[in-house]
Design a protein around this motif. Structure first.
Motif, PDB file in Angstrom:
ATOM      1  N   MET A 135      42.446  49.272  35.246  1.00 22.26           N
ATOM      2  CA  MET A 135      42.310  48.651  36.564  1.00 22.26           C
ATOM      3  C   MET A 135      40.884  48.162  36.780  1.00 22.26           C
ATOM      4  SD  MET A 135      44.356  50.972  39.357  1.00 22.26           S
ATOM      5  CE  MET A 135      43.818  49.930  40.707  1.00 22.26           C
ATOM      6  N   ARG A 136      39.926  49.002  36.406  1.00 21.65           N
ATOM      7  CA  ARG A 136      38.516  48.693  36.637  1.00 21.65           C
ATOM      8  C   ARG A 136      37.930  47.760  35.581  1.00 21.65           C
ATOM      9  NH1 ARG A 136      35.478  54.319  37.878  1.00 21.65           N
ATOM     10  NH2 ARG A 136      33.708  52.865  37.901  1.00 21.65           N
ATOM     11  N   LEU A 137      38.681  47.513  34.522  1.00 23.68           N
ATOM     12  CA  LEU A 137      38.158  46.767  33.382  1.00 23.68           C
ATOM     13  C   LEU A 137      37.831  45.321  33.723  1.00 23.68           C
ATOM     14  CD1 LEU A 137      37.579  46.606  30.332  1.00 23.68           C
ATOM     15  CD2 LEU A 137      40.008  46.168  29.978  1.00 23.68           C
ATOM     16  N   ILE A 138      38.724  44.642  34.436  1.00 19.77           N
ATOM     17  CA  ILE A 138      38.532  43.232  34.775  1.00 19.77           C
ATOM     18  C   ILE A 138      37.931  43.149  36.177  1.00 19.77           C
ATOM     19  CG2 ILE A 138      39.604  40.979  35.006  1.00 19.77           C
ATOM     20  CD1 ILE A 138      39.726  42.145  32.171  1.00 19.77           C
ATOM     21  N   LYS A 139      36.701  42.670  36.244  1.00 17.29           N
ATOM     22  CA  LYS A 139      36.009  42.599  37.529  1.00 17.29           C
ATOM     23  C   LYS A 139      36.406  41.338  38.296  1.00 17.29           C
ATOM     24  CE  LYS A 139      33.643  46.237  36.168  1.00 17.29           C
ATOM     25  NZ  LYS A 139      34.110  47.084  35.053  1.00 17.29           N
ATOM     26  N   SER A 140      36.487  41.478  39.601  1.00 16.82           N
ATOM     27  CA  SER A 140      36.763  40.340  40.474  1.00 16.82           C
ATOM     28  C   SER A 140      35.485  39.524  40.667  1.00 16.82           C
ATOM     29  CB  SER A 140      37.258  40.832  41.835  1.00 16.82           C
ATOM     30  OG  SER A 140      36.209  41.534  42.505  1.00 16.82           O
ATOM     31  N   ALA A 141      35.642  38.336  41.236  1.00 17.11           N
ATOM     32  CA  ALA A 141      34.474  37.497  41.526  1.00 17.11           C
ATOM     33  C   ALA A 141      33.519  38.212  42.474  1.00 17.11           C
ATOM     34  CB  ALA A 141      34.934  36.168  42.126  1.00 17.11           C
ATOM     35  N   GLU A 142      34.059  38.975  43.427  1.00 16.91           N
ATOM     36  CA  GLU A 142      33.211  39.714  44.362  1.00 16.91           C
ATOM     37  C   GLU A 142      32.424  40.808  43.637  1.00 16.91           C
ATOM     38  OE1 GLU A 142      33.621  42.481  48.412  1.00 16.91           O
ATOM     39  OE2 GLU A 142      35.408  41.653  47.448  1.00 16.91           O
ATOM     40  N   GLU A 143      33.072  41.494  42.701  1.00 10.98           N
ATOM     41  CA  GLU A 143      32.377  42.526  41.942  1.00 10.98           C
ATOM     42  C   GLU A 143      31.282  41.918  41.071  1.00 10.98           C
ATOM     43  OE1 GLU A 143      35.280  46.121  40.845  1.00 10.98           O
ATOM     44  OE2 GLU A 143      36.143  44.173  40.310  1.00 10.98           O
ATOM     45  N   ILE A 144      31.580  40.803  40.440  1.00 14.97           N
ATOM     46  CA  ILE A 144      30.586  40.155  39.574  1.00 14.97           C
ATOM     47  C   ILE A 144      29.383  39.697  40.391  1.00 14.97           C
ATOM     48  CG2 ILE A 144      30.181  38.077  38.178  1.00 14.97           C
ATOM     49  CD1 ILE A 144      32.986  38.559  36.980  1.00 14.97           C
ATOM     50  N   LYS A 145      29.601  39.234  41.608  1.00 17.20           N
ATOM     51  CA  LYS A 145      28.486  38.830  42.469  1.00 17.20           C
ATOM     52  C   LYS A 145      27.573  40.019  42.749  1.00 17.20           C
ATOM     53  CE  LYS A 145      26.035  36.140  45.054  1.00 17.20           C
ATOM     54  NZ  LYS A 145      25.174  35.084  44.425  1.00 17.20           N
ATOM     55  N   LYS A 146      28.141  41.162  43.002  1.00 15.36           N
ATOM     56  CA  LYS A 146      27.320  42.355  43.245  1.00 15.36           C
ATOM     57  C   LYS A 146      26.546  42.753  41.990  1.00 15.36           C
ATOM     58  CE  LYS A 146      30.357  44.172  46.862  1.00 15.36           C
ATOM     59  NZ  LYS A 146      31.280  45.262  47.279  1.00 15.36           N
ATOM     60  N   PHE A 307      34.506  52.375  30.614  1.00 15.30           N
ATOM     61  CA  PHE A 307      35.387  51.826  29.603  1.00 15.30           C
ATOM     62  C   PHE A 307      35.181  50.309  29.578  1.00 15.30           C
ATOM     63  CE2 PHE A 307      39.572  49.929  28.697  1.00 15.30           C
ATOM     64  CZ  PHE A 307      39.893  50.557  27.500  1.00 15.30           C
ATOM     65  N   PRO A 308      35.103  49.666  28.400  1.00 13.02           N
ATOM     66  CA  PRO A 308      35.352  50.194  27.065  1.00 13.02           C
ATOM     67  C   PRO A 308      34.048  50.416  26.295  1.00 13.02           C
ATOM     68  CG  PRO A 308      35.437  47.818  26.981  1.00 13.02           C
ATOM     69  CD  PRO A 308      35.061  48.187  28.395  1.00 13.02           C
ATOM     70  N   SER A 309      34.172  51.011  25.110  1.00 16.02           N
ATOM     71  CA  SER A 309      33.065  51.084  24.172  1.00 16.02           C
ATOM     72  C   SER A 309      33.117  49.874  23.245  1.00 16.02           C
ATOM     73  CB  SER A 309      33.143  52.370  23.337  1.00 16.02           C
ATOM     74  OG  SER A 309      32.785  53.498  24.108  1.00 16.02           O
ATOM     75  N   GLY A 321      36.201  38.408  32.687  1.00 15.58           N
ATOM     76  CA  GLY A 321      36.039  39.427  33.725  1.00 15.58           C
ATOM     77  C   GLY A 321      35.590  40.773  33.210  1.00 15.58           C
ATOM     78  N   MET A 322      35.681  41.003  31.897  1.00 14.72           N
ATOM     79  CA  MET A 322      35.154  42.246  31.335  1.00 14.72           C
ATOM     80  C   MET A 322      33.628  42.219  31.395  1.00 14.72           C
ATOM     81  SD  MET A 322      37.434  43.029  27.944  1.00 14.72           S
ATOM     82  CE  MET A 322      39.199  43.311  28.021  1.00 14.72           C
ATOM     83  N   CYS A 323      33.040  43.364  31.674  1.00 12.16           N
ATOM     84  CA  CYS A 323      31.592  43.480  31.781  1.00 12.16           C
ATOM     85  C   CYS A 323      31.118  44.629  30.899  1.00 12.16           C
ATOM     86  CB  CYS A 323      31.175  43.746  33.225  1.00 12.16           C
ATOM     87  SG  CYS A 323      31.699  42.467  34.396  1.00 12.16           S
ATOM     88  N   PHE A 324      30.099  44.368  30.085  1.00 12.19           N
ATOM     89  CA  PHE A 324      29.617  45.412  29.182  1.00 12.19           C
ATOM     90  C   PHE A 324      28.210  45.079  28.704  1.00 12.19           C
ATOM     91  CE2 PHE A 324      32.474  42.468  26.947  1.00 12.19           C
ATOM     92  CZ  PHE A 324      31.600  41.893  26.017  1.00 12.19           C
ATOM     93  N   SER A 325      27.574  46.088  28.106  1.00 10.25           N
ATOM     94  CA  SER A 325      26.223  45.914  27.580  1.00 10.25           C
ATOM     95  C   SER A 325      26.266  45.464  26.131  1.00 10.25           C
ATOM     96  CB  SER A 325      25.432  47.224  27.685  1.00 10.25           C
ATOM     97  OG  SER A 325      25.967  48.205  26.809  1.00 10.25           O
ATOM     98  N   ILE A 326      25.198  44.792  25.719  1.00 12.29           N
ATOM     99  CA  ILE A 326      24.963  44.447  24.318  1.00 12.29           C
ATOM    100  C   ILE A 326      23.555  44.936  24.018  1.00 12.29           C
ATOM    101  CG2 ILE A 326      24.812  42.604  22.612  1.00 12.29           C
ATOM    102  CD1 ILE A 326      26.655  40.955  24.413  1.00 12.29           C
TER     103      ILE A 326
END
Length: 365
Positions: A135-146, A307-309, A321-326
């Motif tokens: 559920m939390r994996l794909i961020k909404s446009a509002e989440e990405i703005k934050k 999540f995820p690794s 919409g997935m958000c993660f570090s590199i």
């Protein structure tokens, strides 16, 4: 369908009598109420066919109501038995749970046993963790703005942290100065303990900022993140105080190539394992593979490690919409440590970073 309705539907489909959620970040994600209950009990109880309720310390009740939460809030005082009170609320709804769903990676055994003692032989055989992670994996446009706003404050913090690096000063003083600068701007919370490590100390990837003094002609690693409206930033940069040695400069250049190449490769359809391999192959080919001792990245959003690794063996396919570090790193004991990190969100045809501080080697001091 709302987020709560999705959990309610999952509860019904898995024939659970109720779902008991106790991860504060999950509760915040589903309700808008964020809090660290410390040793107290905070829970969200969801039924397949009845309204949910939040159970919380009495001192949080009015704050929860102020968020716009439309369902019951049950508060308890420190001297009261929270488990008996939760059970009473459940039984008032004519539920005698035989199957209770949990986030199994989060609930303490002692608390699970305390909850179980209130009912007649309930089974804790259902784990909703994976469903919530997705559920939390794909961020909404509002989440990405934050997340973008939090990233801007990371860039601000880097600017002030770099300016604080002077020979003879300590790692701790640099952290104090960058966090003070943030606090003066109203950013009062870091997403994790700010990390500044000088010279060979940076070869400890999970070492802590301490009283080590900066010395001329060494590398300094920064890893930090801020919180904006419940969403975090996380980024790393390594800078030079004076002139680094040829070996240190080589390490930096290899790590930078790995980070830039992996970040440029992000796109829908690539797997997490493939992305990790892109960066790892560059470091390995340069002869430093044994010194890259962690995964390439991790998910981020409301928490700094979600999540995820992004690692070998994970065949999860990247989606918009997935958000993660590199964050490739090279850590040579007794010599130096280099890590360079941006968090990104996957777009329809690539990715965009949340932080924009230059990754070319910056000279400070």
């Amino acid at each position: 369908m709302t987020k709560l309705e999705q959990i309610q539907q999952w509860t019904a489909q898995h024939h659970a009598s109720m779902t008991y959620l106790s991860n504060p970040k999950t509760i915040q994600y589903l309700t808008g109420f964020g809090s660290d209950p410390i040793e107290r009990v905070l829970a969200l109880v969801i039924f397949p066919d009845q309204d949910p309720f939040i159970f919380a310390p009495a001192l949080e009740v009015e704050v929860i109501k102020a968020t716009g939460w439309q369902f019951p809030v049950i508060g308890y005082l420190d001297h009261e038995n929270p488990w008996a009170m939760i059970a009473d609320q459940v039984k008032q709804r004519h539920v005698n749970p035989d199957h209770i769903a949990l986030e199994k990676g989060q609930l303490q055994v002692a608390r699970m046993e305390a909850l179980a003692a209130q009912f007649s032989a309930p089974h804790f055989d259902l784990d909703i963790t994976s469903f919530i992670e997705h559920m939390r994996l794909i961020k909404s446009a509002e989440e990405i703005k934050k997340l973008e706003i939090a990233g801007k404050w990371d860039d601000f913090a880097f600017e002030h942290g770099f300016a604080a690096v002077k020979a003879g000063k300590t790692e701790q003083s640099a952290v104090a100065e960058l966090q003070y600068a943030l606090m003066k701007e109203g950013i009062m919370e870091m997403s994790f303990g700010s990390l500044v490590q000088a010279g060979a100390h940076a070869a400890e990837p999970h070492g802590a900022t301490n009283a080590t003094k900066f010395e001329n002609n060494e590398l300094v690693l920064f890893d930090l993140g801020t919180v904006y409206d419940g969403y975090i930033s996380d980024a790393s940069r390594t800078v030079a105080l004076g002139t680094p040695t040829a070996k240190e400069k080589e390490i930096y250049d290899v790590c930078l190539e790995a980070q830039l190449t992996a970040q440029a490769a992000v796109k829908p359809g690539l797997t997490a394992a493939e992305l990790d391999k892109i960066a790892r192959d560059i470091i390995t080919k340069a002869g430093y593979g044994e010194y890259f001792i962690h995964r390439l990245g991790h998910g981020m959003g409301m928490s700094d490690h979600e999540f995820p690794s992004i690692m070998a063996g994970n065949d999860l396919v990247l989606e918009p919409g997935m958000c993660f570090s590199i964050e490739p790193g090279i850590y040579i004991p007794g010599v130096a440590g280099v890590r360079i990190e941006d968090c990104v969100h996957v777009t329809e045809d690539g990715s965009l970073p949340f932080t924009h501080t230059s990754k070319e080697l910056t000279y400070v001091g």
